[in-house]
Design a protein around this motif. Structure first.
Motif, short mmCIF file in Angstrom:
data_model
loop_
_atom_site.label_atom_id
_atom_site.label_comp_id
_atom_site.label_asym_id
_atom_site.label_seq_id
_atom_site.Cartn_x
_atom_site.Cartn_y
_atom_site.Cartn_z
N HIS B 89 0.83 -1.21 0.00
CA HIS B 89 0.00 0.00 0.00
C HIS B 89 0.86 1.26 0.00
CE1 HIS B 89 -3.52 -2.36 2.00
NE2 HIS B 89 -3.33 -2.67 0.75
N PHE B 90 2.11 1.12 0.40
CA PHE B 90 2.96 2.31 0.52
C PHE B 90 3.88 2.50 -0.67
CE2 PHE B 90 2.07 0.70 4.79
CZ PHE B 90 1.40 1.79 5.32
N SER B 91 3.74 1.60 -1.67
CA SER B 91 4.75 1.61 -2.72
C SER B 91 4.69 2.88 -3.56
CB SER B 91 4.57 0.38 -3.61
OG SER B 91 3.29 0.40 -4.19
N LEU B 92 3.55 3.59 -3.57
CA LEU B 92 3.45 4.78 -4.43
C LEU B 92 3.99 6.03 -3.74
CD1 LEU B 92 -0.02 4.35 -6.13
CD2 LEU B 92 2.23 4.22 -7.17
N PHE B 93 4.31 5.93 -2.46
CA PHE B 93 4.67 7.14 -1.73
C PHE B 93 6.16 7.44 -1.69
CE2 PHE B 93 0.63 5.76 0.13
CZ PHE B 93 -0.13 6.87 -0.19
#
Lengths: 234, 449
Positions: B89-93
């Motif tokens: 879920h955090f890969s885009l940040f």
């Protein structure tokens, strides 16, 4: 309560569009109209018979494409259509014939032996539509049938639906694509917040304007301000 | 970053309560139960610390080692690692993996399990109540124990996840661990006496022996630090601190590396497959009942959740053998067939929940209830009748009680019928939470009505 006081009259043999903003209650209304969700109050009549008084015979005459429910996606495409046909009580030969026809018509013949779980979003939509058509129902209720479907397949589906209506069938579709509804449907209802804002033939509802403009006017909520002032790259 | 992730974890927890009252009640019941266990564990150790100060430190080392080992292995087996903070879920940040590691490690402590781990680890420092000066040292050891448990667990699951994804691999692992557990129990029974019952006076030396070994492993070392200080064994203390530090560092490195990799890979592709022709649909009769049966049979073979619920069935007899103390001719074995029949029948009790919303198809096609129920039971009967009969024959043969074969057969088949029948009714009336389609069979779904 997602829906209150929706009263719609869908004429037999019409191509009926149901439009409304996100969360308007379209899916809820269609679920109640197809025997998937028992309404707290109110009635649904199909062909003059009360659906909720005795749902089963009426359900057999309706084909449903529900939105947002899973499919039995560990089956292959061909198995899923066959399964639906057999559940409908059809015999094996007819099911086999129609499965082949449907896979061809919806451009899925090459993927017939793949598991539905591996299908793309658009292909999943098409296989669900095929399942809704397999028993040649007298009425089709399709929730967002064109979502994620590529333009070529969408044109094929539209052609199938138009010829179905031409042969006397009734179609109810919900959609967000106003342009499509305006071109394809002969009747339309605009619902928002669980209420019917306008209903009738497409020409009556749009009153000389494009359906999209009329929809925005009815539903409201367009902003005319500058928008997000910080969302600029220069 | 760390504070953000902690706040996110809290928000997810609280929002879960807003979704449903039952989830809140379930959480409260679980919390009370776990608190009870924590109070027992800490209170027991504290009493031991005052009553027999010699034994308490060894008990803490043994208990701590079991605690950490459980923290490491159970999520692997049951894949119950909660997915609310799935790193993908955090890969885009664009968050640096190292900061993510720190945040996720602390966030893992938010929740019933995490809080219990902290309470128990710190509470066990009360083992040194008799010499209070050592309690702070034991507290440091407890904190180290928590770090080893959490970081090690995450490192193991994230490193091994790609291998365990494959259904076969996971089944093989679960079975291997089960067999190991059974062998371990047999060995324990063998060394401590016979018949599985032992005198509590024998327990002291056993714990002492286990603790001596465990204190030199990564899972036991943190709990032995205070003991070394007490003994003045400075060399041993240094060595154990080195073990703990190396474990924490290695786990940190492995988890960070796995996180960094998860940031640049998309979600794992689902097991794809294909099937020429119609499979079971061509073999079962072309009726609604036959179709449901064909679909059920297909799912049993293709959906790992079904295989998962069946995998435990063959192990019941193994458990019985263990309970019987390894005696293969014990009449206790005659219970195996009825027991397997009951468990098998029970495996159908979550059938509709496994369908998830796909069950809408059965509703909209107006399938008769009889067809739906019968279709689901037919494949189960085809598998279970031979299985149950085989178990009955085997148990009669092993115990040499062929005279009891007719009653055992009758009891087993009767149990099977009743169990399947009750399951058929229960699966419609009470849907209990099960893993969603496509999720690992042992992933833990949040309680939901």
């Amino acid at each position: 309560m997602a829906v209150h006081g929706i009263s719609l009259d869908v004429p037999r043999g019409s191509f009926y569009g149901l439009v409304g903003p996100n969360g308007a209650g379209k899916t809820t209304s269609l679920s109640m109209a197809t025997g998937l969700l028992r309404p707290d109050s109110g009635t649904v009549h199909v062909g003059g018979r009360d659906l909720w008084a005795d749902p089963d015979p009426i359900k057999r005459s309706i084909g449903v494409l529900p939105d947002g429910v899973r499919l039995f996606d560990r089956l292959t495409g061909a198995q899923l259509i066959t399964y639906t046909g057999l559940l409908r009580g059809m015999d094996r030969a007819t099911v086999a014939d129609r499965t082949g026809d449907l896979l061809d018509a919806l451009d899925l013949a090459d993927d017939a032996d793949r598991l539905v779980v591996d299908y793309s979003a658009g292909m999943t939509k098409k296989i669900a539509l095929a399942s809704a058509l397999v028993h040649a129902p007298q009425m089709l209720v399709l929730d967002e049938p064109f979502e994620a479907v590529d333009p070529v397949s969408a044109a094929n589906i539209r052609e199938i639906l138009v010829s179905y209506v031409g042969s006397g069938g009734t179609v109810i579709v919900s959609s967000h694509v106003m342009d499509l509804v305006q071109r394809m449907c002969d009747h339309v209802a605009v619902i928002a917040g669980g209420h019917v804002l306008a209903a009738g033939t497409v020409d009556e509802v749009r009153a000389g304007r494009s359906l999209e403009d009329r929809f925005v006017e009815l539903v409201g909520g367009r902003r005319t301000t500058e928008g997000l002032s910080w969302l600029r790259t220069s | 970053m760390v504070a953000h992730l902690l706040r996110l974890r809290f928000a997810l927890l609280v929002n879960g309560f807003r979704r449903s009252v039952w989830q809140t009640i379930g959480f409260a019941v679980g919390a009370v139960y776990v608190l009870f266990v924590v109070v027992l564990a800490v209170g027991g150790v504290a009493a031991l610390g005052l009553g027999s100060p010699d034994l308490a430190p060894d008990a803490v080392v043994t208990g701590g080692a079991v605690l950490v080992l459980g923290w490491w292995v159970l999520p692997l087996l049951f894949f119950g690692q909660d997915a609310t903070l799935d790193p993908q879920h955090f890969s885009l940040f664009g968050i640096p993996a190292r900061r993510l590691t720190a945040g996720l490690a602390l966030a893992a402590l938010v929740g019933i399990g995490g809080v219990a781990l902290v309470l128990v680890s710190l509470g066990w420092s009360l083992a040194w109540l008799a010499s209070p000066a050592l309690v702070p040292v034991a507290l440091v050891g407890g904190v180290a124990g928590v770090a080893v448990a959490v970081l090690g667990s995450r490192a193991l699951t994230s490193t091994l996840a790609p291998f365990l994804e494959a259904r076969r691999a996971r089944e093989v692992t679960s079975i291997a661990v089960l067999v190991l557990g059974v062998l371990g129990w047999l060995a324990f029974v063998g060394t401590t006496g016979s018949g599985g019952s032992f005198d509590s006076r024998d327990l002291g030396p056993v714990i002492e022996r286990v603790a001596t070994v465990a204190a030199w492993t990564p899972v036991g070392a943190p709990w032995a630090l205070a003991g070394d200080v007490s003994d003045g064994a400075w060399a041993a203390l240094l060595a154990r601190v080195a073990i703990v530090a190396a474990t924490v560092a290695a786990a940190w490195w492995a988890w960070t590396r796995a996180l960094a990799r998860a940031m640049v890979t998309t979600s794992r592709p689902t097991a794809s497959g294909s099937q020429q022709g119609l499979g079971w649909f061509a073999r079962f009769p072309a009726t609604p009942t036959g179709a449901v049966a064909a679909r059920t049979a297909t799912y049993w073979l293709r959906d790992p959740r079904y295989a998962g619920s069946l995998a435990v069935v063959p192990f019941m007899p193994v458990v019985l053998v263990v309970v019987a103390g390894g005696d293969l001719s014990s009449p206790l074995l005659l219970v195996a067939a009825p027991l397997v029949a009951m468990l098998f029948g029970f495996s159908l009790s979550n059938d509709v929940a496994y369908d998830h919303t796909a069950f809408a198809l059965h509703v909209s096609t107006a399938v008769r209830g009889v067809s739906d129920r019968l279709g689901r039971v037919v494949p189960a009967l085809a598998v279970s009748i031979p299985l149950v009969v085989a178990f009955a024959l085997a148990s009669a043969g092993l115990t040499g009680r062929w005279d009891l074969l007719p009653p055992v057969l009758g009891l087993s088949l009767g149990t099977l019928g009743v169990s399947l029948g009750v399951s058929a009714v229960v699966s419609v009336l009470y849907l209990y939470p099960v893993p969603k389609p496509g999720r690992a069979p042992s992933s833990n779904p949040p309680a939901r009505p």
